[in-house]
Scaffold this active site. Structure first.
Site, PDB file in Angstrom:
ATOM      1  N   ASP A   8      55.021  20.840  42.177  1.00  0.00           N
ATOM      2  CA  ASP A   8      55.478  22.458  43.014  1.00  0.00           C
ATOM      3  C   ASP A   8      57.247  22.205  43.575  1.00  0.00           C
ATOM      4  O   ASP A   8      57.341  21.558  42.046  1.00  0.00           O
ATOM      5  CB  ASP A   8      54.803  22.978  43.857  1.00  0.00           C
ATOM      6  N   CYS A  65      54.988  16.584  44.701  1.00  0.00           N
ATOM      7  CA  CYS A  65      55.289  18.346  45.381  1.00  0.00           C
ATOM      8  C   CYS A  65      56.021  17.314  46.623  1.00  0.00           C
ATOM      9  O   CYS A  65      56.338  15.880  46.279  1.00  0.00           O
ATOM     10  CB  CYS A  65      53.961  18.731  46.451  1.00  0.00           C
ATOM     11  N   THR A  67      55.739  16.002  49.895  1.00  0.00           N
ATOM     12  CA  THR A  67      55.278  14.900  50.118  1.00  0.00           C
ATOM     13  C   THR A  67      54.152  14.290  48.937  1.00  0.00           C
ATOM     14  O   THR A  67      53.629  13.093  49.303  1.00  0.00           O
ATOM     15  CB  THR A  67      54.701  15.129  51.186  1.00  0.00           C
ATOM     16  N   HIS A  98      42.132  -1.284  40.443  1.00  0.00           N
ATOM     17  CA  HIS A  98      40.738  -1.427  41.253  1.00  0.00           C
ATOM     18  C   HIS A  98      40.680   0.100  41.544  1.00  0.00           C
ATOM     19  O   HIS A  98      38.602   0.668  41.721  1.00  0.00           O
ATOM     20  CB  HIS A  98      40.922  -1.680  43.271  1.00  0.00           C
ATOM     21  N   HIS A 133      34.405  -3.115  40.786  1.00  0.00           N
ATOM     22  CA  HIS A 133      35.160  -1.989  41.046  1.00  0.00           C
ATOM     23  C   HIS A 133      34.400  -1.083  40.067  1.00  0.00           C
ATOM     24  O   HIS A 133      34.600   0.296  40.797  1.00  0.00           O
ATOM     25  CB  HIS A 133      36.473  -2.808  40.471  1.00  0.00           C
TER      26      HIS A 133
HETATM   27  C1  RB5 Z   1      56.498  22.632  50.038  1.00  0.00           C
HETATM   28  O1  RB5 Z   1      57.441  22.998  50.532  1.00  0.00           O
HETATM   29  C2  RB5 Z   1      55.390  22.245  50.935  1.00  0.00           C
HETATM   30  O2  RB5 Z   1      55.093  22.276  51.274  1.00  0.00           O
HETATM   31  C3  RB5 Z   1      54.844  20.943  49.229  1.00  0.00           C
HETATM   32  O3  RB5 Z   1      55.930  20.349  48.271  1.00  0.00           O
HETATM   33  C4  RB5 Z   1      54.471  19.596  49.105  1.00  0.00           C
HETATM   34  O4  RB5 Z   1      55.406  18.876  50.293  1.00  0.00           O
HETATM   35  C5  RB5 Z   1      53.137  19.978  50.260  1.00  0.00           C
HETATM   36  O5  RB5 Z   1      52.402  18.486  50.488  1.00  0.00           O
END
Ligand code: RB5
Length: 145
Positions: A8, A65, A67, A98, A133
């Site tokens: 994203d 993304c 995080t 694993h 595994h």
């Molecule tokens: C977008 O702002 C953010 O929420 C997305 O990139 C991600 O971190 C969601 O888990």
């Protein structure tokens, strides 16, 4: 190995950097977008990469993304996908050896570029060990709806 990659807007910058790494190292890849820093919804891009694996167009996927959390959750909703969110090389290697992870999820706002590339390289070079595994992976598959 054919690698699919998607992100994203929160992962866009790191995704572009990883694409450059794949290109420079002659690794076959398919870029599922996004293609700009404009705001988009991460499930759409997680699904594109996950569907690429399920349809056999790619062998493994990398998703990014902000995080890495949202897009990994989204990917793991697709039957047959085992997406692993990794922030270190040990976890990246173990996620394949694993857990037979077929998607690597990364946080573009969490990781530095150099560490991210180390993680990608480690993950791409790891192989599933099978054996005990495999039995555990089969149990996970048996839980899928
Ligand atoms: C977008 O702002 C953010 O929420 C997305 O990139 C991600 O971190 C969601 O888990």
């Amino acid at each position: 190995m054919r690698v699919g990659i998607g992100s994203d807007h929160g992962g866009f910058e790191l995704k572009e950097y990883i694409v450059e790494y794949l290109r420079e190292n002659g690794i076959e890849y398919r870029d599922y977008g996004t293609n700009s820093p404009d705001s988009v919804d991460y499930p759409d891009y997680g699904k594109k990469v996950a569907d690429g694996i399920i349809s056999g167009k790619i062998d493994r996927g990398i998703v990014v993304c902000g995080t890495g959390i949202g897009i990994s959750i989204a990917c793991n909703k697709v039957k047959g996908i085992r997406a692993a969110l990794c922030s270190d090389t040990y976890s990246a290697r173990m996620s394949v050896e694993h857990n037979d992870a077929n998607i690597l999820a990364l946080g573009g706002r969490v990781l530095g570029r150099d560490l991210a590339i180390e993680i990608v390289s480690t993950w791409l070079n790891a192989e599933f060990e099978g054996g005990r595994h495999g039995r555990r992976i089969e149990k996970i598959s048996g839980m899928e709806c």
